[in-house]
Design an enzyme around this catalytic site. Structure first.
Site, PDB file in Angstrom:
ATOM      1  N   ARG A 135       0.861  -1.189   0.000  1.00 45.95           N
ATOM      2  CA  ARG A 135       0.000   0.000   0.000  1.00 45.95           C
ATOM      3  C   ARG A 135       0.896   1.238   0.000  1.00 45.95           C
ATOM      4  NH1 ARG A 135      -4.408  -2.256   4.325  1.00 45.95           N
ATOM      5  NH2 ARG A 135      -2.542  -2.439   5.599  1.00 45.95           N
ATOM      6  N   ASN A 146       7.379  -6.250   3.363  1.00 48.29           N
ATOM      7  CA  ASN A 146       7.080  -7.665   3.569  1.00 48.29           C
ATOM      8  C   ASN A 146       6.676  -8.375   2.285  1.00 48.29           C
ATOM      9  OD1 ASN A 146       7.505  -9.084   5.891  1.00 48.29           O
ATOM     10  ND2 ASN A 146       5.354  -9.225   6.483  1.00 48.29           N
ATOM     11  N   ASN A 198       7.177 -13.456   4.117  1.00 45.88           N
ATOM     12  CA  ASN A 198       6.042 -12.616   4.483  1.00 45.88           C
ATOM     13  C   ASN A 198       5.474 -13.105   5.809  1.00 45.88           C
ATOM     14  OD1 ASN A 198       3.920 -10.835   4.513  1.00 45.88           O
ATOM     15  ND2 ASN A 198       2.684 -12.000   3.035  1.00 45.88           N
ATOM     16  N   ARG A 205       7.681  -7.529  11.956  1.00 46.94           N
ATOM     17  CA  ARG A 205       7.578  -6.179  12.500  1.00 46.94           C
ATOM     18  C   ARG A 205       8.237  -6.080  13.879  1.00 46.94           C
ATOM     19  NH1 ARG A 205       1.573  -4.793  12.732  1.00 46.94           N
ATOM     20  NH2 ARG A 205       2.491  -2.712  12.824  1.00 46.94           N
ATOM     21  N   ASP A 264       0.800   0.687   8.022  1.00 45.26           N
ATOM     22  CA  ASP A 264       0.940   1.645   6.933  1.00 45.26           C
ATOM     23  C   ASP A 264      -0.353   2.387   6.603  1.00 45.26           C
ATOM     24  OD1 ASP A 264      -0.508  -0.381   5.807  1.00 45.26           O
ATOM     25  OD2 ASP A 264       0.957  -0.909   4.276  1.00 45.26           O
ATOM     26  N   ASP A 265      -1.499   1.969   7.157  1.00 40.28           N
ATOM     27  CA  ASP A 265      -2.762   2.647   6.872  1.00 40.28           C
ATOM     28  C   ASP A 265      -3.298   3.451   8.055  1.00 40.28           C
ATOM     29  OD1 ASP A 265      -3.265   0.452   8.418  1.00 40.28           O
ATOM     30  OD2 ASP A 265      -5.049  -0.195   7.322  1.00 40.28           O
ATOM     31  N   ASP A 294      -0.132  -8.732  17.433  1.00 41.92           N
ATOM     32  CA  ASP A 294      -0.272  -7.687  18.446  1.00 41.92           C
ATOM     33  C   ASP A 294      -0.727  -8.276  19.783  1.00 41.92           C
ATOM     34  OD1 ASP A 294      -2.657  -8.437  17.352  1.00 41.92           O
ATOM     35  OD2 ASP A 294      -3.383  -6.407  16.962  1.00 41.92           O
ATOM     36  N   ARG A 344      -9.690 -13.960  16.564  1.00 43.33           N
ATOM     37  CA  ARG A 344      -8.898 -13.295  17.619  1.00 43.33           C
ATOM     38  C   ARG A 344      -9.161 -13.943  18.972  1.00 43.33           C
ATOM     39  NH1 ARG A 344      -5.179  -9.317  16.049  1.00 43.33           N
ATOM     40  NH2 ARG A 344      -5.900  -7.736  17.510  1.00 43.33           N
TER      41      ARG A 344
END
Length: 735
Positions: A482, A507, A534, A539, A556-557, A645, A690
């Site tokens: 992106r 990536n 990938n 990160r 990145d967004d 995360d 999740r």
């Protein structure tokens, strides 16, 4: 042993010899070539050749063994293997006569500084102690009577534990500590004078220096000495019967008397009713204490006194008042406190039995040295009453608050599970204590020994209370393709005063990143790193290009954060440098329907996670994520391309036992202007995945480390009716 091996080898060669109608010759490659012949006149010549080959084979074997031993040089290698503790048939007997010298008497003045040769430890480059166990030998006297008893099941387990531990070495020349394979657990099984002569014959005895003995039942009737009655010279004694007069502080190790019955008393949960305030279940207590208890029982109904039943059975106890039979030691699960008195010996089986049952021990023994007392703070887990004040027992226990009792009980159970639940745990702890003496620079501190991991509040970074501002932070952006939003993000980052560098983790292996000339121009350096695979875990890789202590991990967004919000987030991290400090927050809850942990993103006042799509943290956590994360967690993240995360939140919380810090007010992330009818079902699937991550990570870490908190960091004067020019961060909270 070598001679026996050689004979076996010769026999094997003989069994493999060809028959009379065959002869063999040695080729240049030393292989055996069989040639058929039927010449009877060559029979005598063949026998001579056979004999010659056998002699040469034996000589060759001797040479090989000698060379190997020389090459090995006494440092392990091929000739040193873990010893077998299985009985060996026809083992050679070592005769102990009265003419042999005895070992020196136990040195009562030994200390770590004069009876322990620390220079034996670490000279081979190890960062831990190395322990050598003597091979099993059969010792007999002149009348062919065994000098030492056959080792007990318990002592066998001790030796086996040591041999299978990280401390074991099969090479005595590099050993720091020596363990004799002589069962000294019970004084009744030791022939003291002859056993002392056996010790003198040990090849590395050296007056007991750096030797360790285990003893749980010391002394014999009628004196019952608190120390093993054996000439141990300068050896360390790990004993269960020490008092303050006989214990050599900083040298000996106090251990408990292991009770196999403790397993029957173990409880998984401390919940449940305990009708008895205190139980006395110890057998053969002193008549003085027995009478004191009877006097107390006449005044208090919550005291249960148990003794042996008419038929002797250790697993049964009878109420001395009603003769009611109770299953022992399970009855201990019904009492809050359990009494431990002085008996013939200081060490008592009831101590571990009570702890296994979650029953807080009440120690009524003056001068006792509690197990592992040099590292364990027993005041956190037991109640101590002086013998002369036994009559205050009930008033003392009734005066303990409910909250204090719960703390004592929880600590009692934790100590049992960690240090006393098996012989393996007891022996491992003993060696750990000696390890910390020899290598204090790597030794555990008070909290490590006495506080459960879920109660610690630690900062592993050893940073100042507030990290310095001048260093700034490094923004690490994970991206795939992106480019447009990546450029917008970099432009915004360039406006943050404390930004020191931007690292773009590219990536995408199928497509090269844009040239640096295409990136927006900012006043801070930009570094592009193209990964080999990938993976989301990229990160969190500790790239050497990260030179600042602080990292801003950002997707990145994430282009909706303002420069003020990012700068303020960095300021908050400086106040909490060991935490995750971020913007989007989440929480975890327990689902009573599925009986599993659930990931929840509802906007509530309670949070337990901040998402690393926009979060500050110390670069140490990148190193720990890469090297210390449970491998199954990293595999889960990389295989599913999700939940990295959540994994980072688990990692930080597991070490610090602290919650994250949320910064600034609630704010919509991603694209709030998007409208998509499929978003609801996609969100449900996302939440389900999740939730699976949270539940799996909990099992991988062995506990739920996340901590919930109702806390948010806002700047001073935020939304206060002051002029904007007086506020440092004006542009916070806008969408």
């Amino acid at each position: 042993m070598h001679i026996m091996q050689k004979k076996l080898k010769v026999a094997k060669i003989r069994n493999e010899l060809p028959g009379c109608n065959n002869r063999f010759t040695l080729t240049s490659s030393s292989s055996i070539k069989i040639i058929s012949t039927k010449n009877p006149q060559a029979k005598d010549l063949d026998y001579f050749k056979y004999f010659l080959i056998i002699v040469l084979a034996v000589i060759l074997l001797l040479v090989i063994l000698t060379v190997l031993q020389f090459i090995d040089g006494g440092h392990g290698g091929l000739l040193y293997k873990k010893i077998s503790l299985q009985p060996v048939r026809n083992a050679p007997e070592i005769i102990i006569t009265n003419n042999l010298p005895e070992s020196l008497p136990t040195n009562e003045n030994c200390s770590y500084w004069d009876c322990f040769n620390v220079f034996r430890c670490g000279r081979t480059g190890h960062d831990r102690i190395t322990v050598y166990v003597y091979p099993l030998e059969k010792y007999v006297d002149e009348n062919d009577i065994p000098v030492t008893e056959t080792i007990s099941k318990e002592y066998y387990e001790i030796l086996d534990t040591i041999i299978n531990s990280n401390y074991y070495t099969a090479n005595p020349n590099e050993a720091c500590l020596f363990i004799p394979s002589i069962d000294t657990l019970n004084q009744d099984r030791i022939r003291s004078q002859l056993t002392a002569k056996v010790l003198e014959r040990l090849p590395y005895w050296s007056n007991g220096t750096n030797h360790l003995f285990f003893n749980m039942l010391a002394g014999m009737a009628p004196e019952f000495s608190p120390v093993i009655e054996l000439n141990t010279a300068n050896a360390i004694i790990a004993g269960a019967d020490f008092d303050t007069y006989t214990f050599r502080t900083g040298f000996d190790v106090s251990i408990p008397v292991y009770s196999p019955f403790a397993k029957l008393a173990e409880v998984k949960s401390l919940q449940g009713e305990r009708p008895w305030l205190v139980i006395s279940s110890q057998l053969s207590i002193d008549p003085y204490f027995h009478q004191e208890l009877l006097d107390l029982q006449a005044l208090h109904s919550k005291l249960l006194i148990l003794d042996i039943c008419e038929y002797h059975n250790y697993s049964k106890r009878c109420d001395i008042e009603t003769d009611k039979v109770y299953k022992y030691p399970r009855i201990l699960q019904k009492s809050k406190y359990c009494l431990v008195f002085r008996g013939e010996r200081m060490g008592q089986l009831v101590l571990l039995e009570a702890m296994a049952a979650g029953c807080v021990p009440v120690i009524i023994m003056d001068g006792v040295v509690m197990p592992f007392s040099n590292v364990i703070d027993w005041k956190r887990a037991a109640v101590f009453i002086m013998e002369d004040y036994t009559n205050t027992l009930m008033s003392t226990l009734n005066g303990i608050s409910k909250e204090k009792y719960k703390q004592l009980q929880k600590q009692t159970k934790w100590l049992y599970d960690k240090y006393f639940s098996s012989l393996k745990s007891i022996i491992a702890t003993t060696l750990d204590i000696i390890q910390d003496r020899v290598y204090p620079q790597w030794g555990r501190i008070y909290d490590d020994w006495n506080i459960a991991s879920d109660e610690k509040s630690t900062n592993p970074l050893f940073l100042p209370i507030t990290a310095p501002r001048n260093e700034g932070f490094t923004a690490v952006i994970l991206t795939y393709d992106r480019v447009a939003s990546l450029y917008k993000l970099i432009e915004k980052l360039g406006k943050v005063p404390s930004l020191a560098k931007v690292i773009v983790v590219w990536n995408n292996q199928r497509k090269a990143p844009p040239p640096i000339s295409n990136f927006p121009f900012i006043q801070k350096p930009i570094k592009i790193i193209q990964t080999k695979a990938n993976k989301l875990s990229n990160r969190f890789y500790p790239f050497e290009e990260i030179e600042t202590e602080a990292i801003l991990s950002i997707d990145d967004d994430i282009i909706m954060l303002t420069a003020d919000e990012l700068e303020f987030g960095y300021e908050v991290w400086r106040e909490f440098p060991d935490r995750l400090v971020g913007f989007p927050s989440r929480t975890h809850i327990w689902d009573n329907v599925t009986l599993s942990w659930k990931y929840e993103s509802e906007w509530t006042n309670e949070i337990s996670m901040v998402l690393t799509g926009a979060a500050f943290y110390h670069k140490y956590w990148n190193y720990l994520y890469t090297t210390g994360m449970p491998p199954e967690v990293k595999d889960w993240v990389d295989d599913r391309m999700n939940c990295e995360d959540i994994a980072m939140n688990f990692l930080v919380a597991n070490v610090t036992n602290k919650p994250p810090i949320k910064v600034a007010p609630k704010k919509k992330f991603k694209c709030p202007e998007c409208v998509n009818n499929e978003m609801l079902s996609a969100d449900l699937g996302h939440m389900f995945e999740r939730s699976k991550c949270v539940d799996f990570f909990t099992k991988a870490f062995g506990r739920m480390p996340l901590r919930s908190v109702e806390f948010r960091a806002d700047p001073v004067l935020y939304k206060d009716p002051f002029p904007e020019k007086l506020k440092r961060f004006n542009d916070i909270g806008s969408l």
